[in-house]
Design an enzyme around this catalytic site. Structure first.
Site, PDB file in Angstrom:
ATOM      1  N   ARG A  18       0.843  -1.203   0.000  1.00  0.00           N
ATOM      2  CA  ARG A  18       0.000   0.000   0.000  1.00  0.00           C
ATOM      3  C   ARG A  18       0.880   1.256   0.000  1.00  0.00           C
ATOM      4  NH1 ARG A  18       1.034   2.316   4.333  1.00  0.00           N
ATOM      5  NH2 ARG A  18      -0.122   4.126   3.540  1.00  0.00           N
ATOM      6  N   ALA A  20       0.676   5.145  -2.191  1.00  0.00           N
ATOM      7  CA  ALA A  20       0.571   5.424  -3.628  1.00  0.00           C
ATOM      8  C   ALA A  20       1.862   5.139  -4.391  1.00  0.00           C
ATOM      9  CB  ALA A  20       0.146   6.874  -3.817  1.00  0.00           C
ATOM     10  N   ARG A  60      -6.556  -1.122  -7.767  1.00  0.00           N
ATOM     11  CA  ARG A  60      -7.117  -0.035  -6.945  1.00  0.00           C
ATOM     12  C   ARG A  60      -7.364   1.157  -7.867  1.00  0.00           C
ATOM     13  NH1 ARG A  60      -4.368   1.280  -1.327  1.00  0.00           N
ATOM     14  NH2 ARG A  60      -6.444   2.133  -0.911  1.00  0.00           N
ATOM     15  N   CYS A 128      -2.687   9.505   8.158  1.00  0.00           N
ATOM     16  CA  CYS A 128      -2.436   8.250   7.435  1.00  0.00           C
ATOM     17  C   CYS A 128      -0.942   7.914   7.458  1.00  0.00           C
ATOM     18  CB  CYS A 128      -2.963   8.328   6.008  1.00  0.00           C
ATOM     19  SG  CYS A 128      -3.076   6.698   5.207  1.00  0.00           S
ATOM     20  N   ASP A 199      -2.394  10.905  -3.155  1.00  0.00           N
ATOM     21  CA  ASP A 199      -2.597   9.755  -4.044  1.00  0.00           C
ATOM     22  C   ASP A 199      -2.751  10.211  -5.490  1.00  0.00           C
ATOM     23  OD1 ASP A 199      -3.723   8.840  -1.243  1.00  0.00           O
ATOM     24  OD2 ASP A 199      -3.128   7.052  -2.357  1.00  0.00           O
ATOM     25  N   ASN A 209      -6.387  12.338  -1.220  1.00  0.00           N
ATOM     26  CA  ASN A 209      -5.560  11.620  -0.245  1.00  0.00           C
ATOM     27  C   ASN A 209      -6.504  10.840   0.670  1.00  0.00           C
ATOM     28  OD1 ASN A 209      -2.887  11.041   0.807  1.00  0.00           O
ATOM     29  ND2 ASN A 209      -3.465  12.236   2.601  1.00  0.00           N
TER      30      ASN A 209
HETATM   31  P1  RI2 Z   1       3.009   7.523  -0.251  1.00  0.00           P
HETATM   32  C1  RI2 Z   1      -1.959   6.181   0.950  1.00  0.00           C
HETATM   33  O1  RI2 Z   1      -3.071   5.430   0.548  1.00  0.00           O
HETATM   34  C2  RI2 Z   1      -2.364   7.381   1.768  1.00  0.00           C
HETATM   35  O2  RI2 Z   1      -3.492   8.055   1.264  1.00  0.00           O
HETATM   36  C3  RI2 Z   1      -1.093   8.188   1.634  1.00  0.00           C
HETATM   37  O3  RI2 Z   1      -1.239   9.521   2.030  1.00  0.00           O
HETATM   38  C4  RI2 Z   1      -0.833   8.023   0.145  1.00  0.00           C
HETATM   39  O4  RI2 Z   1      -1.177   6.673  -0.139  1.00  0.00           O
HETATM   40  C5  RI2 Z   1       0.530   8.347  -0.322  1.00  0.00           C
HETATM   41  O5  RI2 Z   1       1.464   7.421   0.149  1.00  0.00           O
HETATM   42  P2  RI2 Z   1      -3.337   3.904   1.053  1.00  0.00           P
HETATM   43  O6  RI2 Z   1      -2.542   3.005   0.130  1.00  0.00           O
HETATM   44  O7  RI2 Z   1       3.122   7.270  -1.732  1.00  0.00           O
HETATM   45  O8  RI2 Z   1      -2.962   3.752   2.480  1.00  0.00           O
HETATM   46  O9  RI2 Z   1       3.466   8.924   0.082  1.00  0.00           O
HETATM   47  O10 RI2 Z   1      -4.822   3.720   0.815  1.00  0.00           O
HETATM   48  O11 RI2 Z   1       3.674   6.448   0.564  1.00  0.00           O
END
Ligand code: RI2
Length: 309
Positions: A18, A20, A60, A128, A199, A209
């Site tokens: 997980r 983005a 996703r 998050c 995101d 986000n």
């Molecule tokens: P990085 C995450 O989504 C969150 O929304 C977080 O802010 C965003 O991705 C960016 O994450 P999820 O996968 O790329 O938890 O900065 O649904 O790590």
């Protein structure tokens, strides 16, 4: 080959992988494995890459980093489709490695640039878990800034726990709060800055986000607190220049509560929300700190190839 793609698809869908950026890198790594799967010739391999890419993209729907990574790799594959199988494999796998390296460099650059925005004695709120934000805050700490961070727990999947663990184990004073404490906290703890990841970022500077982000942005605006978004340019949405639909992922209600416990009650589990550009102070990108109005120009510069499609 199908098993490799199916596994990556499941890992992304179930959020075993997980964030983005991480889901984009995972898709790129998976396509690199497909490059070396059994194929008669370049055309056959190209078809496999296309179908695998489509499958990965569907894991996703919200973070644009995922389709951006896949589309970029397919674009490179198309450009090299005149090559024989061996050369095609060599060239494309090298380009995929280059793409992944570029993302890692972008992360580091954002941390380096974003560190300048953090000041001694800052009280920072994050939501998050974003690798980009974690890197930025850790870099600021390593640069000698002394500040504290409040992390929201981030219902329903509690990614805030990951952030709290990461920052605290780096030595940063970290406090975990429930999501609904944000408004109170901004006042009582005198929050100076909100720093969140992204995101998807749209041409007009709006961004998507984790669910709850836009409420935090509303509070920040009311309290005159800076709202900073740390994002790689990979999260800019080229289709937004063409007026694409904004898709919010709704995940399984059981992530919130087992539906048996509330018979007759509908449970909604939106995973993301949209923060309006007016509520964003700046974006920190690998190309520098830019206001929401400048996103359009960065998008045009970066995704010239995409718009020609
Ligand atoms: P990085 C995450 O989504 C969150 O929304 C977080 O802010 C965003 O991705 C960016 O994450 P999820 O996968 O790329 O938890 O900065 O649904 O790590």
């Amino acid at each position: 080959m199908e098993e490799i793609v199916d596994k990556a698809y499941e890992d992304i869908k179930t959020m075993k992988v997980r964030g983005a950026l991480d889901i984009a890198i995972s898709a790129a790594e998976t396509l690199k494995k497909v490059v070396f799967s059994d194929s008669e010739d370049t055309q056959e391999l190209l078809q496999k890459l296309k179908s695998s890419g489509e499958r990965l993209k569907s894991a996703r729907p919200t973070a644009v980093s995922l389709p951006n990574a896949v589309d970029y790799i397919l674009h490179l594959a198309g450009k090299n489709s005149g090559l024989g199988l061996k050369d095609f494999r060599g060239k494309l796998s090298e380009s995929i490695d280059g793409f992944i390296e570029e993302q890692n460099q972008a992360l580091k650059k954002i941390a380096e640039i974003g560190s300048h925005l953090v000041e001694d004695r800052d009280v920072i709120l994050t939501h998050c878990n974003s690798d980009t934000v974690d890197m930025l805050l850790k870099r600021a700490w390593d640069d000698g800034k002394r500040f504290e961070v409040f992390c929201t727990e981030t219902r329903p999947r509690y990614q805030g726990h990951i952030t709290a663990r990461e920052l605290s184990s780096h030595g940063i004073p970290t406090t975990l709060v429930v999501d609904s404490a944000v408004h109170l906290l901004m006042k009582e703890m005198k929050v100076d800055k909100v720093v969140v990841g992204a995101d998807t970022v749209y041409a007009n500077g709006d961004m998507i986000n984790k669910i709850g982000t836009s409420q935090i942005a509303l509070c920040a605006k009311e309290m005159d607190v800076d709202f900073i978004v740390a994002t790689e340019s990979l999260k800019l949405c080229p289709q937004s220049l063409l007026g694409s639909k904004r898709e919010i992922e709704y995940r399984d209600p059981s992530e919130i509560i087992s539906p048996d416990k509330l018979p007759g009650v509908k449970i909604l589990n939106p995973a993301f929300d949209i923060t309006n550009a007016d509520y964003i102070t700046v974006f920190v990108t690998e190309f520098g700190v830019i206001p929401p109005e400048a996103v359009y120009h960065l998008l045009r510069e970066k995704f010239g190839w995409e718009l020609k499609l």
